[in-house]
Design an enzyme around this catalytic site. Structure first.
Site, PDB file in Angstrom:
ATOM      1  N   HIS A 132      16.883  12.028   7.156  1.00  0.00           N
ATOM      2  CA  HIS A 132      17.590  12.215   5.883  1.00  0.00           C
ATOM      3  C   HIS A 132      17.272  13.577   5.301  1.00  0.00           C
ATOM      4  CE1 HIS A 132      19.260   8.185   4.433  1.00  0.00           C
ATOM      5  NE2 HIS A 132      19.043   8.080   5.727  1.00  0.00           N
ATOM      6  N   TYR A 190      19.842   8.978  -7.089  1.00  0.00           N
ATOM      7  CA  TYR A 190      19.088   8.773  -8.321  1.00  0.00           C
ATOM      8  C   TYR A 190      20.093   8.788  -9.469  1.00  0.00           C
ATOM      9  CZ  TYR A 190      15.081  10.322  -5.473  1.00  0.00           C
ATOM     10  OH  TYR A 190      14.110  10.452  -4.508  1.00  0.00           O
ATOM     11  N   PRO A 226       5.663   5.334  -7.178  1.00  0.00           N
ATOM     12  CA  PRO A 226       6.613   5.523  -6.058  1.00  0.00           C
ATOM     13  C   PRO A 226       7.783   6.454  -6.388  1.00  0.00           C
ATOM     14  CG  PRO A 226       6.779   3.277  -6.922  1.00  0.00           C
ATOM     15  CD  PRO A 226       5.699   3.957  -7.708  1.00  0.00           C
ATOM     16  N   LYS A 284       5.411   9.108  -2.115  1.00  0.00           N
ATOM     17  CA  LYS A 284       4.305   9.858  -1.509  1.00  0.00           C
ATOM     18  C   LYS A 284       3.165   8.978  -0.969  1.00  0.00           C
ATOM     19  CE  LYS A 284       5.635  14.074  -2.497  1.00  0.00           C
ATOM     20  NZ  LYS A 284       6.358  14.703  -1.412  1.00  0.00           N
ATOM     21  N   TYR A 309       9.195  17.690  -2.290  1.00  0.00           N
ATOM     22  CA  TYR A 309       9.807  16.380  -2.038  1.00  0.00           C
ATOM     23  C   TYR A 309       9.480  15.901  -0.617  1.00  0.00           C
ATOM     24  CZ  TYR A 309      13.727  12.979  -2.386  1.00  0.00           C
ATOM     25  OH  TYR A 309      14.514  11.850  -2.448  1.00  0.00           O
TER      26      TYR A 309
HETATM   27  P1  FAD Z   1      -1.982  -0.841   1.849  1.00  0.00           P
HETATM   28  O1  FAD Z   1      -0.727  -0.646   2.593  1.00  0.00           O
HETATM   29  O2  FAD Z   1      -1.922  -1.526   0.519  1.00  0.00           O
HETATM   30  O3  FAD Z   1      -2.985  -1.631   2.804  1.00  0.00           O
HETATM   31  C1  FAD Z   1      -4.219  -2.122   2.343  1.00  0.00           C
HETATM   32  C2  FAD Z   1      -4.592  -3.333   3.178  1.00  0.00           C
HETATM   33  O4  FAD Z   1      -5.899  -3.790   2.797  1.00  0.00           O
HETATM   34  C3  FAD Z   1      -3.648  -4.506   2.946  1.00  0.00           C
HETATM   35  O5  FAD Z   1      -3.152  -4.955   4.185  1.00  0.00           O
HETATM   36  C4  FAD Z   1      -4.509  -5.554   2.244  1.00  0.00           C
HETATM   37  O6  FAD Z   1      -4.135  -6.876   2.576  1.00  0.00           O
HETATM   38  C5  FAD Z   1      -5.894  -5.199   2.772  1.00  0.00           C
HETATM   39  N1  FAD Z   1      -6.997  -5.636   1.902  1.00  0.00           N
HETATM   40  C6  FAD Z   1      -7.080  -5.533   0.546  1.00  0.00           C
HETATM   41  N2  FAD Z   1      -8.246  -6.030   0.109  1.00  0.00           N
HETATM   42  C7  FAD Z   1      -8.919  -6.445   1.206  1.00  0.00           C
HETATM   43  C8  FAD Z   1     -10.187  -7.058   1.386  1.00  0.00           C
HETATM   44  N3  FAD Z   1     -10.998  -7.341   0.363  1.00  0.00           N
HETATM   45  N4  FAD Z   1     -10.591  -7.377   2.648  1.00  0.00           N
HETATM   46  C9  FAD Z   1      -9.777  -7.085   3.722  1.00  0.00           C
HETATM   47  N5  FAD Z   1      -8.547  -6.511   3.589  1.00  0.00           N
HETATM   48  C10 FAD Z   1      -8.142  -6.194   2.349  1.00  0.00           C
HETATM   49  N6  FAD Z   1       5.136   5.361  -0.143  1.00  0.00           N
HETATM   50  C11 FAD Z   1       5.795   6.343   0.526  1.00  0.00           C
HETATM   51  O7  FAD Z   1       5.138   7.245   1.062  1.00  0.00           O
HETATM   52  N7  FAD Z   1       7.167   6.360   0.632  1.00  0.00           N
HETATM   53  C12 FAD Z   1       7.939   5.396   0.055  1.00  0.00           C
HETATM   54  O8  FAD Z   1       9.169   5.418   0.193  1.00  0.00           O
HETATM   55  C13 FAD Z   1       7.273   4.351  -0.707  1.00  0.00           C
HETATM   56  N8  FAD Z   1       7.973   3.344  -1.301  1.00  0.00           N
HETATM   57  C14 FAD Z   1       7.287   2.330  -1.918  1.00  0.00           C
HETATM   58  C15 FAD Z   1       8.000   1.281  -2.505  1.00  0.00           C
HETATM   59  C16 FAD Z   1       7.332   0.241  -3.142  1.00  0.00           C
HETATM   60  C17 FAD Z   1       8.124  -0.869  -3.794  1.00  0.00           C
HETATM   61  C18 FAD Z   1       5.910   0.216  -3.178  1.00  0.00           C
HETATM   62  C19 FAD Z   1       5.156  -0.924  -3.850  1.00  0.00           C
HETATM   63  C20 FAD Z   1       5.185   1.232  -2.589  1.00  0.00           C
HETATM   64  C21 FAD Z   1       5.856   2.300  -1.962  1.00  0.00           C
HETATM   65  N9  FAD Z   1       5.158   3.348  -1.372  1.00  0.00           N
HETATM   66  C22 FAD Z   1       5.827   4.365  -0.755  1.00  0.00           C
HETATM   67  C23 FAD Z   1       3.680   3.344  -1.382  1.00  0.00           C
HETATM   68  C24 FAD Z   1       3.078   2.838  -0.057  1.00  0.00           C
HETATM   69  O9  FAD Z   1       3.623   1.606   0.306  1.00  0.00           O
HETATM   70  C25 FAD Z   1       1.547   2.739  -0.191  1.00  0.00           C
HETATM   71  O10 FAD Z   1       1.076   3.947  -0.724  1.00  0.00           O
HETATM   72  C26 FAD Z   1       0.880   2.462   1.173  1.00  0.00           C
HETATM   73  O11 FAD Z   1       1.094   1.118   1.561  1.00  0.00           O
HETATM   74  C27 FAD Z   1      -0.624   2.731   1.106  1.00  0.00           C
HETATM   75  O12 FAD Z   1      -1.209   2.407   2.342  1.00  0.00           O
HETATM   76  P2  FAD Z   1      -2.717   1.907   2.416  1.00  0.00           P
HETATM   77  O13 FAD Z   1      -3.006   1.663   3.841  1.00  0.00           O
HETATM   78  O14 FAD Z   1      -3.577   2.822   1.638  1.00  0.00           O
HETATM   79  O15 FAD Z   1      -2.751   0.544   1.577  1.00  0.00           O
END
Ligand code: FAD
Length: 392
Positions: free
Chosen positions: A72, A202, A294, A298, A389
């Site tokens: 995109h 948007y 969001p 990022k 972006y």
């Molecule tokens: P997470 O994906 O949250 O993973 C953390 C993991 O730790 C989870 O599986 C959880 O179950 C596990 N966990 C938690 N506590 C414990 C515990 N005590 N013991 C064991 N396991 C545990 N980001 C983008 O870059 N682009 C986008 O387009 C975008 N769109 C989004 C849309 C929405 C609606 C939302 C909510 C978020 C969006 N994001 C986007 C943000 C993105 O999804 C997150 O930033 C990303 O998932 C972060 O990854 P992570 O691995 O740090 O955490």
């Protein structure tokens, strides 16, 4: 047996890190509180930045997204003053997004980690992290059947997201915590419908913001700004589509392609940053280290960038006896985190005008219009937008 690295959480952060460590033959264990099916179906992000695709490709983790992701390069803005398209792929550094649903990426990363003989325990919740400021940290975890187990290790990577427990293991006086509630909420919707246009849209409207983002050929994400504390269940199917048509100005630009709403939830726009994101032998990665609204997509991209920096630091230290990179983990990541936060904050102001007719609201909406006009007409503004972006 005692894993060298213990990773809490199997989101993008924990899984990319685990894969990088396994590629260097470093022994690690991932503990994830949810089931494998749950994490492989949890729909969230979709827009992967060019740097994210580069990291995943360089580390042999991009086969799925290169095969099935869509490129995109354009976004569009719809306002009361008119609409315009911005081809950001031909601005800034000329980079584009790859759209690939986060749950598909997670599924690929789990499969690859297992192929690399990685150890992962699902349905295992980490209850606490202990002695992370010593040479022998240990954690207590509990499996689904209630069995409690202890693991000791050399290093802990806290990749447990926004609601995890790792951040709490850093004492209050060992890190500065920055927080901001942006006071804006979005109803986040996932629709069983093909995208209605070939770009992110948007819409700035008197009723509030609305967004349209592709996910896969048959699934589209929509956002509707809603009041804080709103119950997502209070929106009927008809009301959702009516409000999306209205804010997206379907009368002018063509109606949206409707479909069943598969998922709905409210996202409150808030941010936090910790500094540093390491304490003793605990390293925070992804949403555990910093949460970003969001508005600029990022979060997952920062998670992958940080996992890459930490993975390289751990490998250099454990394989090459060079501790410099590992010590510099926070310093390497935080400037990029703050830059993403700044752009995300800028996007919030671009997309959300204050409601109401008091002097301040009217004035701020005037500024918002001026900002959108600059984006429509100024090449240097467009370059700034494109660079931030798609960049990390
Ligand atoms: P997470 O994906 O949250 O993973 C953390 C993991 O730790 C989870 O599986 C959880 O179950 C596990 N966990 C938690 N506590 C414990 C515990 N005590 N013991 C064991 N396991 C545990 N980001 C983008 O870059 N682009 C986008 O387009 C975008 N769109 C989004 C849309 C929405 C609606 C939302 C909510 C978020 C969006 N994001 C986007 C943000 C993105 O999804 C997150 O930033 C990303 O998932 C972060 O990854 P992570 O691995 O740090 O955490």
């Amino acid at each position: 047996n005692r894993p060298t690295i213990l990773i809490v959480g199997a989101g993008p952060a924990g899984l990319v890190l685990g894969n990088l460590l396994r590629a260097a033959d470093i022994d690690c264990l991932i503990l994830e509180r949810q089931s494998r099916a749950h994490v492989e179906h949890r729909a969230r992000a979709g827009y992967l930045a060019a740097n994210t695709v580069r990291i995943l490709t360089d580390n042999g983790l991009a086969a799925g997204l290169l095969r099935n992701g869509q490129q995109h390069d354009t976004c569009m803005f719809r306002t009361d003053h008119g609409s315009f398209e911005l081809r950001y792929g031909s601005r800034g550094r000329g980079e584009v997004h790859t759209v690939y649903p986060q749950q598909d990426l997670v599924r690929d990363l789990i499969a690859e980690y297992l192929d690399r003989s990685g150890d992962i325990r699902f349905e295992t919740r980490v209850r606490d992290l202990n002695d992370v400021d010593t040479k022998q940290p240990w954690v207590t975890c509990e499996s689904a059947d209630g069995e409690v187990h202890q693991w000791s290790c050399e290093y802990v990577a806290g990749c447990d997201g926004q609601h995890g427990i790792s951040r709490g293991a850093v004492p209050a006086d060992a890190a500065q915590r920055y927080r901001r509630d942006h006071g804006v909420s979005w109803l986040a919707l996932l629709a069983q419908a093909p995208q209605s246009m070939a770009a992110v849209a948007y819409a700035v409207h008197a009723n509030g913001f609305a967004g349209h983002m592709a996910r896969s050929p048959s699934i589209t994400r929509y956002y509707l700004q809603c009041p804080r504390g709103h119950d997502p269940a209070s929106w009927s199917h008809e009301r959702i589509w009516e409000e999306l048509h209205l804010r997206m100005r379907g009368e002018l630009h063509g109606r949206l392609r409707e479909g069943q709403i598969l998922e709905r939830g409210v996202v409150d726009m808030s941010s936090y940053v910790m500094d540093p994101i390491q304490y003793g032998r605990l390293f925070l990665v992804g949403d555990a280290a910093s949460l970003i609204s969001p508005s600029a997509a990022k979060g997952a991209n920062l998670a992958v960038m940080e996992a890459d920096v930490l993975g390289k630091g751990l490998v250099a230290h454990l394989k090459g006896d060079d501790e410099q990179q590992l010590r510099g983990y926070s310093a390497a990541c935080l400037p990029r985190v703050w830059r993403a936060q700044e752009f995300s904050h800028w996007m919030i102001n671009l997309l959300h005008g204050p409601m109401g007719d008091d002097d301040e609201a009217v004035f701020l909406r005037g500024l918002q219009h001026a900002r959108l006009e600059s984006l429509r007409t100024s090449r240097s503004y467009q370059d700034f937008f494109a660079e931030n972006y798609v960049g990390i």
